[in-house]
Motif scaffolding. Structure first.
Motif, PDB file in Angstrom:
ATOM      1  N   THR A  75      45.897  -6.061  37.384  1.00  0.00           N
ATOM      2  CA  THR A  75      44.693  -5.264  37.636  1.00  0.00           C
ATOM      3  C   THR A  75      44.961  -4.225  38.713  1.00  0.00           C
ATOM      4  O   THR A  75      44.533  -3.063  38.598  1.00  0.00           O
ATOM      5  CB  THR A  75      43.515  -6.178  38.039  1.00  0.00           C
ATOM      6  OG1 THR A  75      43.251  -7.083  36.950  1.00  0.00           O
ATOM      7  CG2 THR A  75      42.270  -5.382  38.339  1.00  0.00           C
ATOM      8  N   ARG A  76      45.699  -4.603  39.753  1.00  0.00           N
ATOM      9  CA  ARG A  76      46.053  -3.640  40.804  1.00  0.00           C
ATOM     10  C   ARG A  76      46.924  -2.512  40.242  1.00  0.00           C
ATOM     11  O   ARG A  76      46.741  -1.338  40.592  1.00  0.00           O
ATOM     12  CB  ARG A  76      46.771  -4.338  41.962  1.00  0.00           C
ATOM     13  CG  ARG A  76      45.862  -5.182  42.833  1.00  0.00           C
ATOM     14  CD  ARG A  76      46.531  -5.609  44.139  1.00  0.00           C
ATOM     15  NE  ARG A  76      47.778  -6.324  43.968  1.00  0.00           N
ATOM     16  CZ  ARG A  76      47.887  -7.658  43.830  1.00  0.00           C
ATOM     17  NH1 ARG A  76      46.805  -8.414  43.830  1.00  0.00           N
ATOM     18  NH2 ARG A  76      49.077  -8.221  43.692  1.00  0.00           N
ATOM     19  N   VAL A  77      47.852  -2.863  39.372  1.00  0.00           N
ATOM     20  CA  VAL A  77      48.718  -1.848  38.760  1.00  0.00           C
ATOM     21  C   VAL A  77      47.869  -0.891  37.924  1.00  0.00           C
ATOM     22  O   VAL A  77      48.038   0.333  37.994  1.00  0.00           O
ATOM     23  CB  VAL A  77      49.823  -2.506  37.904  1.00  0.00           C
ATOM     24  CG1 VAL A  77      50.545  -1.464  37.058  1.00  0.00           C
ATOM     25  CG2 VAL A  77      50.805  -3.262  38.776  1.00  0.00           C
ATOM     26  N   ILE A  78      46.975  -1.435  37.126  1.00  0.00           N
ATOM     27  CA  ILE A  78      46.116  -0.599  36.282  1.00  0.00           C
ATOM     28  C   ILE A  78      45.256   0.316  37.147  1.00  0.00           C
ATOM     29  O   ILE A  78      45.179   1.526  36.888  1.00  0.00           O
ATOM     30  CB  ILE A  78      45.255  -1.479  35.351  1.00  0.00           C
ATOM     31  CG1 ILE A  78      46.137  -2.189  34.333  1.00  0.00           C
ATOM     32  CG2 ILE A  78      44.172  -0.641  34.662  1.00  0.00           C
ATOM     33  CD1 ILE A  78      45.447  -3.327  33.579  1.00  0.00           C
ATOM     34  N   ASP A  79      44.622  -0.240  38.168  1.00  0.00           N
ATOM     35  CA  ASP A  79      43.776   0.569  39.048  1.00  0.00           C
ATOM     36  C   ASP A  79      44.580   1.683  39.714  1.00  0.00           C
ATOM     37  O   ASP A  79      44.151   2.851  39.738  1.00  0.00           O
ATOM     38  CB  ASP A  79      43.115  -0.304  40.123  1.00  0.00           C
ATOM     39  CG  ASP A  79      42.060  -1.237  39.562  1.00  0.00           C
ATOM     40  OD1 ASP A  79      41.595  -1.013  38.411  1.00  0.00           O
ATOM     41  OD2 ASP A  79      41.700  -2.203  40.276  1.00  0.00           O
TER      42      ASP A  79
ATOM     43  N   ALA B 150      55.837  14.443  32.321  1.00  0.00           N
ATOM     44  CA  ALA B 150      56.165  13.504  33.401  1.00  0.00           C
ATOM     45  C   ALA B 150      55.122  12.394  33.476  1.00  0.00           C
ATOM     46  O   ALA B 150      55.470  11.221  33.683  1.00  0.00           O
ATOM     47  CB  ALA B 150      56.254  14.241  34.733  1.00  0.00           C
ATOM     48  N   LEU B 151      53.864  12.739  33.293  1.00  0.00           N
ATOM     49  CA  LEU B 151      52.817  11.711  33.296  1.00  0.00           C
ATOM     50  C   LEU B 151      52.999  10.756  32.119  1.00  0.00           C
ATOM     51  O   LEU B 151      52.825   9.541  32.269  1.00  0.00           O
ATOM     52  CB  LEU B 151      51.426  12.356  33.256  1.00  0.00           C
ATOM     53  CG  LEU B 151      51.024  13.136  34.508  1.00  0.00           C
ATOM     54  CD1 LEU B 151      49.689  13.842  34.292  1.00  0.00           C
ATOM     55  CD2 LEU B 151      50.963  12.233  35.725  1.00  0.00           C
ATOM     56  N   GLY B 152      53.362  11.287  30.957  1.00  0.00           N
ATOM     57  CA  GLY B 152      53.619  10.434  29.800  1.00  0.00           C
ATOM     58  C   GLY B 152      54.747   9.459  30.071  1.00  0.00           C
ATOM     59  O   GLY B 152      54.660   8.272  29.735  1.00  0.00           O
ATOM     60  N   SER B 153      55.809   9.938  30.704  1.00  0.00           N
ATOM     61  CA  SER B 153      56.937   9.064  31.051  1.00  0.00           C
ATOM     62  C   SER B 153      56.523   8.002  32.056  1.00  0.00           C
ATOM     63  O   SER B 153      56.895   6.831  31.923  1.00  0.00           O
ATOM     64  CB  SER B 153      58.085   9.892  31.633  1.00  0.00           C
ATOM     65  OG  SER B 153      58.598  10.775  30.680  1.00  0.00           O
ATOM     66  N   MET B 154      55.738   8.407  33.062  1.00  0.00           N
ATOM     67  CA  MET B 154      55.287   7.456  34.071  1.00  0.00           C
ATOM     68  C   MET B 154      54.413   6.365  33.440  1.00  0.00           C
ATOM     69  O   MET B 154      54.579   5.175  33.726  1.00  0.00           O
ATOM     70  CB  MET B 154      54.494   8.168  35.165  1.00  0.00           C
ATOM     71  CG  MET B 154      53.959   7.216  36.234  1.00  0.00           C
ATOM     72  SD  MET B 154      52.682   7.935  37.282  1.00  0.00           S
ATOM     73  CE  MET B 154      51.270   7.898  36.194  1.00  0.00           C
ATOM     74  N   LEU B 155      53.507   6.758  32.561  1.00  0.00           N
ATOM     75  CA  LEU B 155      52.606   5.783  31.933  1.00  0.00           C
ATOM     76  C   LEU B 155      53.378   4.835  31.013  1.00  0.00           C
ATOM     77  O   LEU B 155      53.110   3.629  30.994  1.00  0.00           O
ATOM     78  CB  LEU B 155      51.490   6.508  31.177  1.00  0.00           C
ATOM     79  CG  LEU B 155      50.507   7.269  32.080  1.00  0.00           C
ATOM     80  CD1 LEU B 155      49.594   8.145  31.240  1.00  0.00           C
ATOM     81  CD2 LEU B 155      49.715   6.314  32.952  1.00  0.00           C
TER      82      LEU B 155
ATOM     83  N   GLY C 152      41.307   1.149  29.385  1.00  0.00           N
ATOM     84  CA  GLY C 152      41.076   0.207  28.289  1.00  0.00           C
ATOM     85  C   GLY C 152      42.368  -0.215  27.611  1.00  0.00           C
ATOM     86  O   GLY C 152      42.563  -1.390  27.301  1.00  0.00           O
ATOM     87  N   ALA C 153      43.265   0.739  27.378  1.00  0.00           N
ATOM     88  CA  ALA C 153      44.542   0.419  26.732  1.00  0.00           C
ATOM     89  C   ALA C 153      45.396  -0.476  27.612  1.00  0.00           C
ATOM     90  O   ALA C 153      45.957  -1.479  27.146  1.00  0.00           O
ATOM     91  CB  ALA C 153      45.290   1.710  26.388  1.00  0.00           C
ATOM     92  N   LEU C 154      45.506  -0.132  28.893  1.00  0.00           N
ATOM     93  CA  LEU C 154      46.318  -0.942  29.801  1.00  0.00           C
ATOM     94  C   LEU C 154      45.713  -2.332  29.996  1.00  0.00           C
ATOM     95  O   LEU C 154      46.445  -3.336  30.036  1.00  0.00           O
ATOM     96  CB  LEU C 154      46.470  -0.232  31.154  1.00  0.00           C
ATOM     97  CG  LEU C 154      47.203   1.109  31.139  1.00  0.00           C
ATOM     98  CD1 LEU C 154      47.220   1.727  32.535  1.00  0.00           C
ATOM     99  CD2 LEU C 154      48.602   0.978  30.578  1.00  0.00           C
ATOM    100  N   THR C 155      44.412  -2.400  30.076  1.00  0.00           N
ATOM    101  CA  THR C 155      43.740  -3.696  30.235  1.00  0.00           C
ATOM    102  C   THR C 155      43.939  -4.556  28.994  1.00  0.00           C
ATOM    103  O   THR C 155      44.191  -5.764  29.105  1.00  0.00           O
ATOM    104  CB  THR C 155      42.242  -3.487  30.529  1.00  0.00           C
ATOM    105  OG1 THR C 155      42.122  -2.745  31.752  1.00  0.00           O
ATOM    106  CG2 THR C 155      41.512  -4.804  30.667  1.00  0.00           C
ATOM    107  N   ALA C 156      43.851  -3.950  27.818  1.00  0.00           N
ATOM    108  CA  ALA C 156      44.050  -4.709  26.576  1.00  0.00           C
ATOM    109  C   ALA C 156      45.461  -5.294  26.522  1.00  0.00           C
ATOM    110  O   ALA C 156      45.645  -6.459  26.122  1.00  0.00           O
ATOM    111  CB  ALA C 156      43.785  -3.819  25.366  1.00  0.00           C
ATOM    112  N   LEU C 157      46.466  -4.526  26.925  1.00  0.00           N
ATOM    113  CA  LEU C 157      47.838  -5.036  26.947  1.00  0.00           C
ATOM    114  C   LEU C 157      47.968  -6.199  27.925  1.00  0.00           C
ATOM    115  O   LEU C 157      48.579  -7.229  27.613  1.00  0.00           O
ATOM    116  CB  LEU C 157      48.825  -3.926  27.319  1.00  0.00           C
ATOM    117  CG  LEU C 157      49.071  -2.850  26.279  1.00  0.00           C
ATOM    118  CD1 LEU C 157      49.912  -1.728  26.866  1.00  0.00           C
ATOM    119  CD2 LEU C 157      49.716  -3.421  25.034  1.00  0.00           C
TER     120      LEU C 157
END
Length: 192
Positions: free
Chosen positions: A182-186, A156-161, A86-91
């Protein structure tokens, strides 16, 4: 003698932020700011001191509003991966809906000013830190809930996100539709 036009400095910071966001710091002239704020140069300098000082206030305003909005979405109830999506899609939707394709003021400023403006770089570092910390907390929560592999490093996950968000905001400036984002988010959500 005409009475000087009064203005609200907080509204002026928002108006200046829009100018800097659209044009970038270097391309924004004091006249651009005067025109957008509807005040004289003397009032501009009396209220804010300099173009740089006004820019830093606008950048801090952007940092605070954007970071708070992201954290608010990430802290909603529900499954962790659903909140992340939801956050990534909203951005992505916000960036794609912008007819000027301005992208993210913080990302744009990092590219333009980070090597030459230490004060702006510090504001930007704090935004990246807060964003990364929010993603790290989300990853740790997902691990506790069994949604994310507990063997992965939450930092590491926080940095990647956080890095994913920066890349998405850049891509959105030239994207002609949502497919790539959308591909990146998925892929990002599935990678967790």
């Amino acid at each position: 003698m005409a009475r000087p036009k009064e203005f609200d400095p907080e509204i002026a910071v928002d108006q200046a932020m829009e100018v800097f966001w659209r044009k970038g710091y270097a391309a924004t002239t004091p006249q651009d700011l005067v025109d957008a704020l509807g005040i004289g140069k003397g009032s501009l300098y009396n209220a804010f001191g300099s173009k740089q000082a006004l820019f830093l206030r606008a950048l801090r305003r952007y940092r605070d509003s954007q970071t708070e909005a992201l954290i608010e979405v990430l802290e909603q109830p529900g499954p962790v991966k659903q909140r992340l999506r939801g956050a990534l899609t909203a951005l992505a939707e916000m960036d794609l809906a912008d007819p000027d394709h301005r992208g993210c003021l913080a990302v744009n400023t990092t590219a333009e000013r980070a090597g030459v403006d230490q004060e702006a770089a510090e504001v930007l570092r704090r935004m990246l830190d807060r964003t990364e910390e929010a993603f790290q907390a989300l990853a740790a929560e997902g691990q506790r809930a069994g949604e994310i592999d507990p063997g992965r490093d939450p930092a590491a996950l926080g940095s990647m996100l956080m890095n994913t968000v920066v890349g998405m905001r850049l891509v959105a400036r030239v994207a002609q539709g949502p497919d790539r984002l959308t591909r990146v988010i998925d892929a990002t959500v599935d990678s967790l």
